[in-house]
Design a protein around this motif. Structure first.
Motif, PDB file in Angstrom:
ATOM      1  N   HIS A 134      45.983  32.238  56.250  1.00  0.00           N
ATOM      2  CA  HIS A 134      46.416  32.599  54.899  1.00  0.00           C
ATOM      3  C   HIS A 134      47.925  32.406  54.826  1.00  0.00           C
ATOM      4  CE1 HIS A 134      42.951  35.830  54.618  1.00  0.00           C
ATOM      5  NE2 HIS A 134      42.491  34.608  54.795  1.00  0.00           N
ATOM      6  N   LEU A 159      53.471  33.389  42.320  1.00  0.00           N
ATOM      7  CA  LEU A 159      53.001  34.720  42.709  1.00  0.00           C
ATOM      8  C   LEU A 159      53.990  35.791  42.261  1.00  0.00           C
ATOM      9  CD1 LEU A 159      51.613  34.095  46.303  1.00  0.00           C
ATOM     10  CD2 LEU A 159      50.425  33.994  44.108  1.00  0.00           C
ATOM     11  N   THR A 160      53.471  36.992  42.050  1.00  0.00           N
ATOM     12  CA  THR A 160      54.334  38.103  41.673  1.00  0.00           C
ATOM     13  C   THR A 160      55.240  38.478  42.840  1.00  0.00           C
ATOM     14  OG1 THR A 160      52.890  39.845  42.484  1.00  0.00           O
ATOM     15  CG2 THR A 160      52.409  38.994  40.293  1.00  0.00           C
ATOM     16  N   THR A 219      53.193  45.674  51.377  1.00  0.00           N
ATOM     17  CA  THR A 219      52.689  45.463  52.732  1.00  0.00           C
ATOM     18  C   THR A 219      53.015  46.664  53.615  1.00  0.00           C
ATOM     19  OG1 THR A 219      52.956  43.106  52.461  1.00  0.00           O
ATOM     20  CG2 THR A 219      52.886  43.936  54.722  1.00  0.00           C
ATOM     21  N   SER A 220      52.000  47.190  54.300  1.00  0.00           N
ATOM     22  CA  SER A 220      52.242  48.316  55.213  1.00  0.00           C
ATOM     23  C   SER A 220      52.453  47.836  56.650  1.00  0.00           C
ATOM     24  CB  SER A 220      51.071  49.299  55.152  1.00  0.00           C
ATOM     25  OG  SER A 220      49.877  48.661  55.558  1.00  0.00           O
ATOM     26  N   ALA A 221      52.109  46.581  56.934  1.00  0.00           N
ATOM     27  CA  ALA A 221      52.309  46.040  58.283  1.00  0.00           C
ATOM     28  C   ALA A 221      53.808  45.982  58.586  1.00  0.00           C
ATOM     29  CB  ALA A 221      51.697  44.647  58.384  1.00  0.00           C
ATOM     30  N   ASP A 261      55.714  41.472  43.711  1.00  0.00           N
ATOM     31  CA  ASP A 261      55.195  42.746  44.189  1.00  0.00           C
ATOM     32  C   ASP A 261      54.823  42.685  45.678  1.00  0.00           C
ATOM     33  OD1 ASP A 261      54.084  45.336  44.020  1.00  0.00           O
ATOM     34  OD2 ASP A 261      52.083  44.478  43.709  1.00  0.00           O
ATOM     35  N   VAL A 262      55.453  43.517  46.503  1.00  0.00           N
ATOM     36  CA  VAL A 262      55.121  43.571  47.930  1.00  0.00           C
ATOM     37  C   VAL A 262      54.848  45.017  48.318  1.00  0.00           C
ATOM     38  CG1 VAL A 262      55.922  43.155  50.294  1.00  0.00           C
ATOM     39  CG2 VAL A 262      56.553  41.560  48.473  1.00  0.00           C
ATOM     40  N   GLN A 291      39.041  38.788  54.851  1.00  0.00           N
ATOM     41  CA  GLN A 291      38.959  38.118  53.558  1.00  0.00           C
ATOM     42  C   GLN A 291      40.297  38.155  52.849  1.00  0.00           C
ATOM     43  OE1 GLN A 291      37.098  40.315  50.033  1.00  0.00           O
ATOM     44  NE2 GLN A 291      35.878  41.140  51.735  1.00  0.00           N
ATOM     45  N   LEU A 292      40.482  37.187  51.965  1.00  0.00           N
ATOM     46  CA  LEU A 292      41.616  37.174  51.049  1.00  0.00           C
ATOM     47  C   LEU A 292      41.045  37.489  49.677  1.00  0.00           C
ATOM     48  CD1 LEU A 292      44.703  36.501  50.809  1.00  0.00           C
ATOM     49  CD2 LEU A 292      43.976  34.231  50.016  1.00  0.00           C
ATOM     50  N   VAL A 344      38.429  35.672  47.385  1.00  0.00           N
ATOM     51  CA  VAL A 344      38.753  34.246  47.303  1.00  0.00           C
ATOM     52  C   VAL A 344      38.098  33.528  48.477  1.00  0.00           C
ATOM     53  CG1 VAL A 344      40.621  32.542  47.358  1.00  0.00           C
ATOM     54  CG2 VAL A 344      40.934  34.722  46.135  1.00  0.00           C
ATOM     55  N   ARG A 348      50.988  33.447  52.650  1.00  0.00           N
ATOM     56  CA  ARG A 348      51.155  34.492  51.653  1.00  0.00           C
ATOM     57  C   ARG A 348      52.481  34.433  50.897  1.00  0.00           C
ATOM     58  NH1 ARG A 348      47.768  38.736  52.176  1.00  0.00           N
ATOM     59  NH2 ARG A 348      48.708  39.235  50.179  1.00  0.00           N
ATOM     60  N   THR A 396      43.493  47.143  55.179  1.00  0.00           N
ATOM     61  CA  THR A 396      44.325  46.228  54.405  1.00  0.00           C
ATOM     62  C   THR A 396      45.766  46.512  54.777  1.00  0.00           C
ATOM     63  OG1 THR A 396      42.797  46.011  52.559  1.00  0.00           O
ATOM     64  CG2 THR A 396      45.106  45.674  52.068  1.00  0.00           C
ATOM     65  N   ARG A 397      46.489  45.501  55.249  1.00  0.00           N
ATOM     66  CA  ARG A 397      47.867  45.702  55.705  1.00  0.00           C
ATOM     67  C   ARG A 397      48.869  44.893  54.907  1.00  0.00           C
ATOM     68  NH1 ARG A 397      48.681  43.514  60.737  1.00  0.00           N
ATOM     69  NH2 ARG A 397      50.184  45.098  61.354  1.00  0.00           N
ATOM     70  N   ASN A 398      48.387  43.883  54.194  1.00  0.00           N
ATOM     71  CA  ASN A 398      49.326  42.959  53.563  1.00  0.00           C
ATOM     72  C   ASN A 398      48.948  42.719  52.104  1.00  0.00           C
ATOM     73  OD1 ASN A 398      51.405  41.133  53.248  1.00  0.00           O
ATOM     74  ND2 ASN A 398      50.356  39.441  54.281  1.00  0.00           N
ATOM     75  N   MET A 399      49.398  43.650  51.255  1.00  0.00           N
ATOM     76  CA  MET A 399      49.153  43.534  49.819  1.00  0.00           C
ATOM     77  C   MET A 399      50.458  43.046  49.212  1.00  0.00           C
ATOM     78  SD  MET A 399      47.419  46.465  47.582  1.00  0.00           S
ATOM     79  CE  MET A 399      47.968  46.795  45.919  1.00  0.00           C
ATOM     80  N   ALA A 400      50.448  41.831  48.725  1.00  0.00           N
ATOM     81  CA  ALA A 400      51.701  41.226  48.241  1.00  0.00           C
ATOM     82  C   ALA A 400      51.386  40.027  47.371  1.00  0.00           C
ATOM     83  CB  ALA A 400      52.570  40.782  49.429  1.00  0.00           C
ATOM     84  N   GLY A 401      52.234  39.836  46.365  1.00  0.00           N
ATOM     85  CA  GLY A 401      52.133  38.630  45.548  1.00  0.00           C
ATOM     86  C   GLY A 401      50.847  38.528  44.750  1.00  0.00           C
ATOM     87  N   GLY A 402      50.164  39.680  44.550  1.00  0.00           N
ATOM     88  CA  GLY A 402      48.934  39.637  43.765  1.00  0.00           C
ATOM     89  C   GLY A 402      47.697  39.313  44.570  1.00  0.00           C
ATOM     90  N   PHE A 403      47.829  39.289  45.887  1.00  0.00           N
ATOM     91  CA  PHE A 403      46.677  39.065  46.761  1.00  0.00           C
ATOM     92  C   PHE A 403      46.706  40.108  47.868  1.00  0.00           C
ATOM     93  CE2 PHE A 403      47.112  35.037  44.677  1.00  0.00           C
ATOM     94  CZ  PHE A 403      45.839  34.491  44.637  1.00  0.00           C
ATOM     95  N   LEU A 404      45.593  40.281  48.546  1.00  0.00           N
ATOM     96  CA  LEU A 404      45.579  41.128  49.731  1.00  0.00           C
ATOM     97  C   LEU A 404      44.551  40.604  50.704  1.00  0.00           C
ATOM     98  CD1 LEU A 404      42.867  43.107  49.577  1.00  0.00           C
ATOM     99  CD2 LEU A 404      44.254  44.262  47.884  1.00  0.00           C
ATOM    100  N   GLU A 405      44.801  40.900  51.973  1.00  0.00           N
ATOM    101  CA  GLU A 405      43.829  40.591  53.018  1.00  0.00           C
ATOM    102  C   GLU A 405      43.072  41.860  53.350  1.00  0.00           C
ATOM    103  OE1 GLU A 405      45.915  42.430  54.205  1.00  0.00           O
ATOM    104  OE2 GLU A 405      45.714  42.774  56.368  1.00  0.00           O
ATOM    105  N   ARG A 412      41.792  39.069  45.483  1.00  0.00           N
ATOM    106  CA  ARG A 412      42.785  39.102  44.413  1.00  0.00           C
ATOM    107  C   ARG A 412      42.451  40.223  43.449  1.00  0.00           C
ATOM    108  NH1 ARG A 412      44.471  33.968  40.727  1.00  0.00           N
ATOM    109  NH2 ARG A 412      42.239  33.597  40.733  1.00  0.00           N
TER     110      ARG A 412
END
Lengths: 274, 274
Positions: free
Chosen positions: B226, B120-121, B126-128, B123-124, A269-270, A221, B228, A242-251, A272
């Motif tokens: 970002h 947004l979903t 996050t490993s942080a 779904d979380v 980057q952000l 994105v 989130r 990648t540490r923050n995968m949530a809500g259908g997006f990730l950094e 999807r």
């Protein structure tokens, strides 16, 4: 200089100035990932246009927002100066393509601040440490892909990537769950890295999210990259996480280290997952 | 709603639409740091304008490049739509002020992609992990500044910041050398956090570089944030870190965690110590 002496990367990112602030580019199918063209490669093209039009040559920080998928073929880059200062200059640029109906469609828009890397002080107080992983000859080349090299994106042929075998579980259907990816990065034809090519380097590895079990296309994105120093010659080390995968997006965070152990670029980057 | 019920932050970031894509703002001296206005506060104003003009309401990723110092007083925000998609929309915005000679000067330019946080979903993955530091009542309030509260930037009064005492050595002339800063963040008048106010939160703490011994003004060149998730009510935890101080620039990373242990915002800026 004869065409034969120009590196593949420089040919594929070359611009022809049509008029002030307007450049013609040809997006190379050799930089495709699936049907679309790689986002880092596009960033290098946009950065080349801004470097030609702004009063300072090097991208210090550049933010790209990806609007629609760029396809191999002709493209137009338009630049606009926002401010020219003594040491920094800021400008916007957009990459456009004409679709099947003859309509011009915006693909990528960037906002960037440029300066002169050679004018920076030699002062380095970086506390970050370079990633540790085995030397290139002990790493995994995508050319050894067990699924056959045809399974690789076209851009794989342009690069000499050597992936840390600790981060290639995904290629064997066994992602580690770490959300990390590490690799040595060189151009296949031996071209040395520079500020412009670092913008391709920050988006050239398989996504770190593959090691979390994410598969398939992961469109970016937005990607912001900081170029902090001119890279020394030799292979670069790239570390993604990648540490923050949530809500259908990730950094995805990226660090690029040169052969002299300098942190030459940082990017985030952000994306999807689809 | 009567004016008395509007929070200080909402009053200070209010816009009056002059015409489509053009908004009048009044930069509040209560958000000053020295002679200039805080960059996060400016980002919230620009984001409010884009939220009003783009077809989706919430900033998902926003990149700001700071061109010249913004001063308390009238300002104009102009927005421009780049692309409106089904779930995401991208646009640019600029903040302008008229200088002493009557010339309009661009202060900040942003490029942002908006969506709808409520879509947004859940779904979380996050490993942080959230930062660990003492509860607010055991933390240091800038109002207890040993140099006297007049030494604080004006914006300190708008906030209820509680700094982790492990990261306030700089205030006593004894920086820890860690390049980290942590704090609890609330608005002084109790306003709840939302997507817009998170953009102020990511640039509201003393710079992490103070703990590296850097002093004085640290202007932001570029900041990308970002958002989130919509933050839950209650104080936010903010963790800053600086890892790459080199060549006269430094990056600062920011994470914002809400009261439900969700990583609601991430930001990175490139700054130039003076």
């Amino acid at each position: 200089m004869s065409d034969a002496k120009i590196s593949e990367f420089d040919r594929a990112t070359a611009l022809r100035r049509r008029q002030p602030g307007v450049h013609d580019a040809l997006l190379d199918e050799g930089w495709a990932v699936g049907h679309a063209v790689n986002g880092g490669y596009l960033l290098s093209i946009l950065a080349r246009a801004l470097g030609a039009d702004l009063p300072h040559p090097d991208p210090f920080t550049i933010s790209a927002h990806y609007l629609t998928a760029s396809l191999p073929g002709p493209a137009t880059v338009r630049t606009e100066l926002a401010r020219a200062g003594r040491t920094l200059a800021t400008g916007s640029a957009s990459l456009w393509q004409t679709d099947d109906t003859g309509t011009e469609v915006e693909r990528v828009r960037v906002l960037a601040t440029y300066g002169e890397l050679d004018q920076l002080t030699e002062d380095v107080r970086t506390s970050a440490k370079p990633p540790h992983f085995p030397p290139p000859q002990e790493c995994f080349s995508p050319r050894d892909n067990p699924a056959g090299s045809a399974a690789n994106p076209a851009m794989t042929d342009r690069l000499d990537l050597r992936l840390d075998s600790a981060t290639v579980g995904w290629a064997l259907g066994e992602p580690s769950g770490s959300g990390e990816m590490r690799a040595w990065f060189s151009f296949a034809d031996g071209r040395d890295a520079d500020a412009l090519s670092l913008l391709t380097t920050v988006d050239a590895l398989p996504p770190a999210a593959f090691e979390l079990g994410v598969t398939g296309w992961l469109p970016t994105v937005e990607l912001t990259a900081h170029v902090r120093a001119r890279p020394a010659p030799g292979p670069l080390r790239v570390a993604l996480s990648t540490r923050n995968m949530a809500g259908g997006f990730l950094e995805e965070d990226c660090e690029v280290w040169d052969s002299e152990d300098r942190l030459v670029a940082q990017a985030r980057q952000l994306a999807r997952p689809r």
